[in-house]
Scaffold this active site. Sequence first.
Site, PDB file in Angstrom:
ATOM      1  N   ASP A   1       0.782  -1.246   0.000  1.00  0.00           N
ATOM      2  CA  ASP A   1       0.000   0.000   0.000  1.00  0.00           C
ATOM      3  C   ASP A   1       0.815   1.298   0.000  1.00  0.00           C
ATOM      4  OD1 ASP A   1       0.067   1.239   2.553  1.00  0.00           O
ATOM      5  OD2 ASP A   1      -1.979   0.716   3.064  1.00  0.00           O
TER       6      ASP A   1
ATOM      7  N   GLY B   1      -1.852   4.459   8.889  1.00  0.00           N
ATOM      8  CA  GLY B   1      -0.944   5.588   8.707  1.00  0.00           C
ATOM      9  C   GLY B   1       0.481   5.275   9.106  1.00  0.00           C
TER      10      GLY B   1
ATOM     11  N   ALA C   1       0.318   2.565   4.821  1.00  0.00           N
ATOM     12  CA  ALA C   1       0.193   4.026   4.903  1.00  0.00           C
ATOM     13  C   ALA C   1      -1.265   4.463   4.842  1.00  0.00           C
ATOM     14  CB  ALA C   1       0.982   4.663   3.761  1.00  0.00           C
ATOM     15  N   CYS C   2      -2.117   3.592   4.327  1.00  0.00           N
ATOM     16  CA  CYS C   2      -3.562   3.899   4.293  1.00  0.00           C
ATOM     17  C   CYS C   2      -4.092   4.031   5.720  1.00  0.00           C
ATOM     18  CB  CYS C   2      -4.326   2.751   3.628  1.00  0.00           C
ATOM     19  SG  CYS C   2      -4.068   2.589   1.865  1.00  0.00           S
ATOM     20  N   ILE C   3      -5.215   4.743   5.851  1.00  0.00           N
ATOM     21  CA  ILE C   3      -5.847   4.709   7.176  1.00  0.00           C
ATOM     22  C   ILE C   3      -7.306   4.286   7.063  1.00  0.00           C
ATOM     23  CG2 ILE C   3      -4.339   6.394   8.297  1.00  0.00           C
ATOM     24  CD1 ILE C   3      -6.682   8.352   8.215  1.00  0.00           C
TER      25      ILE C   3
END
Lengths: 432, 172
Positions: A343, B105, B41-43
């Site tokens: 990701d 994150g 890194a996504c939330i």
Amino acid sequence: MKLNVNALGTFYEMAREGAGLAATRLNSMSEFDSRVKVTRLHFTHRSEIRNELDDGGEKVGIRVTMDGELSGTSLLLFDHESALSVAGTLVDDVDDEATNELATSAIVELCHIMNSGFVDGWADVLQAEIDVSAPEYVIGDTATAFIDEDEFTNMHEELALVFQSQIETTGTEFGFEHYLIPEHDSISRLFETQTDDEGIEYEKLAGFDQMAQHGATRVAENLTRMTNIEMGVDIRRINFISLDAIPETVPNEPLVSVAFSFSGTLGGYLLFLFDPKSANELVAATVGESPGGGLGAFEQDAIKELSNVMTSGLLDGWANMLDATIDHSTPAYSHDMGAAVVDPLIVGLSEVQEFAFVFDTRIHAVDREFDVDIYAIPDESDLEAALDRLDARRIDESLEHDVEETEFEAREFDADLVEEIAAGTFEEVEDL
Amino acid sequence: MKTFDFGDDEAESTREERLVGVSGYHVTSEGETLIAYGLGACIAIALWDTDSTVGALAHTLLPRQDKGLGASSGKYVDAAIQTMLREMVEAGAGYSTIEARLVGGADIFELKALGKGVGTKNVAVAREELDRLDVPIVAEATGGEHGRTVEFDTATGRLEVTTAHADDVEVL
């Protein structure tokens, strides 16, 4: 024929929505709670399609041929156990093989209804008629049970295009795949009507892929020499995919990963994924068994260095092919869930593009459970520009050059370098 | 042979668990467990109305929609929050009793090309946007260097966070 990314994106979304519709129809007709796991638009050697259909045991389903604006073959295949389960929810009298008339009729009816939604969707998007044959019940464990030789011949030899969707269910083991395999002439006509002059020349992409295939083979040979484990290339394909769908193509389990960024004429990311057992085997084969059997700092540095060697080999081949300069970063290591390591790279690319051509390679050991997955994800606009400048004659020259000069042997694995990396004194490549 | 009534092809599934993929979001008043796998890194932004138990989960990729490509509401932190709040109220939630939790994150790789703190930016924008919209953040599992998976039971409001490196489940 030129491949316009917007048109490819439209076709990809069409396939994804069509698969979603098929899953919804499966839910309506059965007791299953299914969803689309992933939709892929592959460009692959036609032998890979044959290999995939040969793999994974007996499959049961239907084959439908399409004619008109979109010609080709649509295959809806359940694995054997799933076919039994599905038939069992539709009719009461199912034998163990799911081959009695009631069971086969139920499977044909279900698949036909799922496929109809899919094809109707395509016809809507193309605003054209697509003629569909009566569904033919198919069962077997080899590719020839599902696709005949004529159909294979009608595909592009080097870079056949395939839409593939997997449907999964909640709470049960379930195997279902849908393949839409257009005839090459048909897909050519389709792109000519859907795209303008912008895009990637199909034959150049095919040539570049040929070089990538050759490069992957050389990397496997290189790994064999470094590890004394006989390695081969198991999968080679270009996967055109929505960036946000990439995590779903990666196993949802802890993986050892090494990432690189590359830049120059061609920018992007390169990611190596090892299951932990394979990572340990790789370390043991190159620098010896670690005392604790785990992946400590020294073992991690060995994995990084091995990946560094493979990266140099792959990217040098690409740069040579494109007559360009491609620099790459120092390796970044992580041991984490598969989706989580992909990701950050997607986040990095998502600011400038929605879709990506992912060069997907799996190198595996011939006689043991060991493999490494390599994902190269170039910046889409860079790739288009680089291939646009590519002279077709250069493809042959590059292949000849590669055979003669064995450029992938230029960087050997060096255990001393591992020590240098561990000590923080390794500065051969500039961090990008 | 049994007969089938397809009804509406877009009809909602009756499943109890629902995966929320990258750039996706889901709002429910059915008590489903919403799951987001492998957040790097996504939330994930979880919203829950303590009174009505209407819940929502987004798996966001980038901070702000005005700087991005595409129209997917679940892709951007700011758009996902706005869209989920609106749909939760439409589904019967009371705005003033909605609480937020943030997960993800992380900075998984140290690659200069990714820029410093990609995940941190997503978290910062989520905090800003929720503050601007007067939605309190009651818990966070953000930052660090490891990926996370979220399972959010909207029937009870229990939110579990797992990582590849710890056997314990963190409950937010």
